[in-house]
Design an enzyme around this catalytic site. Structure first.
Site, PDB file in Angstrom:
ATOM      1  N   HIS A 122       0.817  -1.217   0.000  1.00 40.93           N
ATOM      2  CA  HIS A 122       0.000   0.000   0.000  1.00 40.93           C
ATOM      3  C   HIS A 122       0.855   1.273   0.000  1.00 40.93           C
ATOM      4  O   HIS A 122       0.349   2.354  -0.298  1.00 40.93           O
ATOM      5  CB  HIS A 122      -0.990  -0.001   1.172  1.00 40.93           C
ATOM      6  CG  HIS A 122      -0.392   0.273   2.518  1.00 40.93           C
ATOM      7  ND1 HIS A 122      -0.075  -0.725   3.406  1.00 40.93           N
ATOM      8  CD2 HIS A 122      -0.064   1.434   3.132  1.00 40.93           C
ATOM      9  CE1 HIS A 122       0.421  -0.198   4.515  1.00 40.93           C
ATOM     10  NE2 HIS A 122       0.437   1.123   4.367  1.00 40.93           N
ATOM     11  N   ASP A 152       0.378  -7.742   1.629  1.00 43.30           N
ATOM     12  CA  ASP A 152       0.762  -6.330   1.678  1.00 43.30           C
ATOM     13  C   ASP A 152       2.282  -6.155   1.722  1.00 43.30           C
ATOM     14  O   ASP A 152       2.798  -5.285   2.419  1.00 43.30           O
ATOM     15  CB  ASP A 152       0.125  -5.624   2.882  1.00 43.30           C
ATOM     16  CG  ASP A 152       0.067  -4.108   2.690  1.00 43.30           C
ATOM     17  OD1 ASP A 152       0.309  -3.651   1.567  1.00 43.30           O
ATOM     18  OD2 ASP A 152      -0.204  -3.393   3.672  1.00 43.30           O
ATOM     19  N   SER A 228       4.568   2.810   7.848  1.00 39.47           N
ATOM     20  CA  SER A 228       4.285   1.622   7.045  1.00 39.47           C
ATOM     21  C   SER A 228       5.486   1.231   6.198  1.00 39.47           C
ATOM     22  O   SER A 228       6.061   2.053   5.499  1.00 39.47           O
ATOM     23  CB  SER A 228       3.085   1.871   6.125  1.00 39.47           C
ATOM     24  OG  SER A 228       1.904   1.976   6.868  1.00 39.47           O
TER      25      SER A 228
END
Length: 469
Positions: A122, A152, A228
């Site tokens: 992402h 992911d 992230s």
């Protein structure tokens, strides 16, 4: 008049004596700390003579932090977004529109000295240009090697003129609840930020109804937008996770953060480098985790493990003798308490790998060696059907060299007096099907508004046509 002033003086003296007596004998002392700067913000301690915190080896934190910050990079994702020209574009589709750049940021971890970087899918999704900035402020253009939206995880590559600092993957299976960890990343574009916490839980599934693989390490290390793709390391500086998600009502950290375990991330990276895609090994069972209500519903006493509701024909589980009603308790040396334990461990394996499955059958524990197989099945959620690749026997029986077999149908079909289970699905929307991967592609190319046309081959060799909305 003299009498009035006498009374006033007596009253004042009485008040002064009363106030002095209160201040001297009754009121508790109240200390005000002076500040050198009257305009400085005030800070208040939240420690009220609590016992001191558990002693921690400071060198362990600083060494791990110094080792990690140089291998964690800042990832900049530039994508192109189209802005509608008018309100009509919202209803009838964009007619050109205005294109503008959108910039997103995140983190990544260098895992080899020659510039391979692991991050989250992402973080780099829809990127038209990728840049990474190292801790020494050097910036490099990055290329996308591969990605796996299911876990992911994404893999990038930069070409540097020098060997880069990197982190070695640790063994996330050996990480323990309560163990100290550090989260390193770039929250809110604050580069090289280190936060500390402990492992709060393992094998955490945030959405059991999603088909994505979720078996996160949960920590209480502060993680915010921008973290992230960053590193979760133990006090030895070993990479045990890739920071991925938080649960929050505000979008910012409120006490829980989640990381993809390093064993899963490493396997995904190895697959992308070797095969260009992810190799998924499966047992060949259907079922789910247990709790008190589920155990009561199916009439068993176990509340931990994975209940086997079905075994796929020809799978490794079927060949090893697993049956409906078995309860998987352990795989290799890993205890299986819930479905996320099972999927998390299997995600680190490939087709052809052998695993020892310990299961309970009518109260007796048994262990069988299961050879994992490639995923041959696919559940078409929108159509309520499950299909699998054809075996040699299927091709001979139905006299066809293409198609996929329908192995399960939803209640809609039986309620409508339709029977598709056991038949061969030849095409969807005129797209010929050879494997379950073709099914995914055919559905992806269709329109949700136009419905789907299915051509099915029955046991008598006749073709049937179905239109499903």
């Amino acid at each position: 008049m003299k009498k009035y002033f006498s009374l006033l003086i007596v009253a004042i003296l009485g008040g002064v004596i009363t106030l002095a007596s209160y201040k001297l004998f009754l009121e508790k002392p109240y200390v005000v700390s002076e500040m050198s700067n009257a305009n400085a913000a005030q800070t208040f301690t939240t420690s009220f003579n609590n016992p001191p915190a558990i002693a921690m080896d400071d060198e362990g934190f600083t060494n791990a932090a110094n080792k990690t910050v140089h291998a964690v990079v800042h990832v900049k994702n530039t994508s192109i977004a189209t802005r509608p020209n008018s309100v009509f574009d919202f209803f009838y589709g964009s007619n050109g529109g205005q294109q503008r750049e959108q910039v997103g940021t995140g983190s990544g971890v260098i895992i080899t000295s020659d510039g391979y970087i692991v991050t989250n899918n992402h973080v780099i999704e829809n990127a038209s240009k990728l840049e990474v900035t190292l801790n020494n402020n050097k910036t490099y253009a990055a290329t996308l090697v591969g990605t796996d939206p299911n876990t992911d995880i994404a893999l990038l590559k930069v070409d540097a003129d020098e060997k880069l600092p990197y982190l070695a993957f640790g063994d996330s299976d050996t990480a323990k609840i309560g163990e100290w960890v550090l989260a390193v990343g770039n929250p809110f574009n604050l580069t090289s930020t280190v936060t500390a916490g402990i492992i709060s839980a393992k094998a955490r599934d945030l959405n059991p109804y999603d088909d994505k693989i979720q078996s996160f390490i949960q920590t209480d290390a502060a993680v915010n937008p921008g973290n992230s793709g960053g590193a979760l390391v133990n006090t030895a500086g070993d990479l045990i996770g890739i920071n991925t998600a938080i649960t929050s009502q505000t979008g910012n950290y409120v006490g829980y953060s989640f990381a993809v375990p390093s064993n899963i991330a490493k396997k995904i990276v190895d697959d992308l480098l070797e095969f260009g895609n992810v190799q998924k090994g499966i047992l060949g069972i259907s079922g789910g985790g247990l709790n008190s209500s589920i155990a009561k519903e199916i009439g068993i006493d176990d509340t931990e493990g994975v209940y086997v509701a079905g075994v796929e024909e020809g799978s490794g589980a079927a060949k090893a003798g697993l049956k409906e009603g078995d309860i998987i308790k352990k795989i290799d040396n890993k205890t299986i308490k819930n479905f996320a334990d099972l999927t998390g461990y299997l995600t680190s394996k490939r087709p052809g790998d052998d695993v020892n499955v310990t299961y309970s059958r009518e109260g007796d524990l048994k262990t069988s060696k299961v050879t994992l197989t490639k995923n041959e099945s696919y559940s078409i959620a929108g159509l309520g059907l499950t299909v699998k690749n054809l075996s040699k026997e299927d091709k001979k029986k139905f006299d066809t060299d293409y198609g996929v077999k329908i192995t399960k149908e939803g209640a809609y079909y039986s309620n409508s007096n339709l029977q598709l289970e056991g038949k061969i699905l030849l095409s969807i929307n005129n797209i010929k099907l050879n494997t379950v991967d073709d099914v995914k592609a055919a559905l992806a190319s269709g329109s949700q508004y136009n419905g789907n046309v299915l051509i099915v081959l029955n046991q008598d060799g006749e073709k049937e046509r179905y239109f499903l909305q």
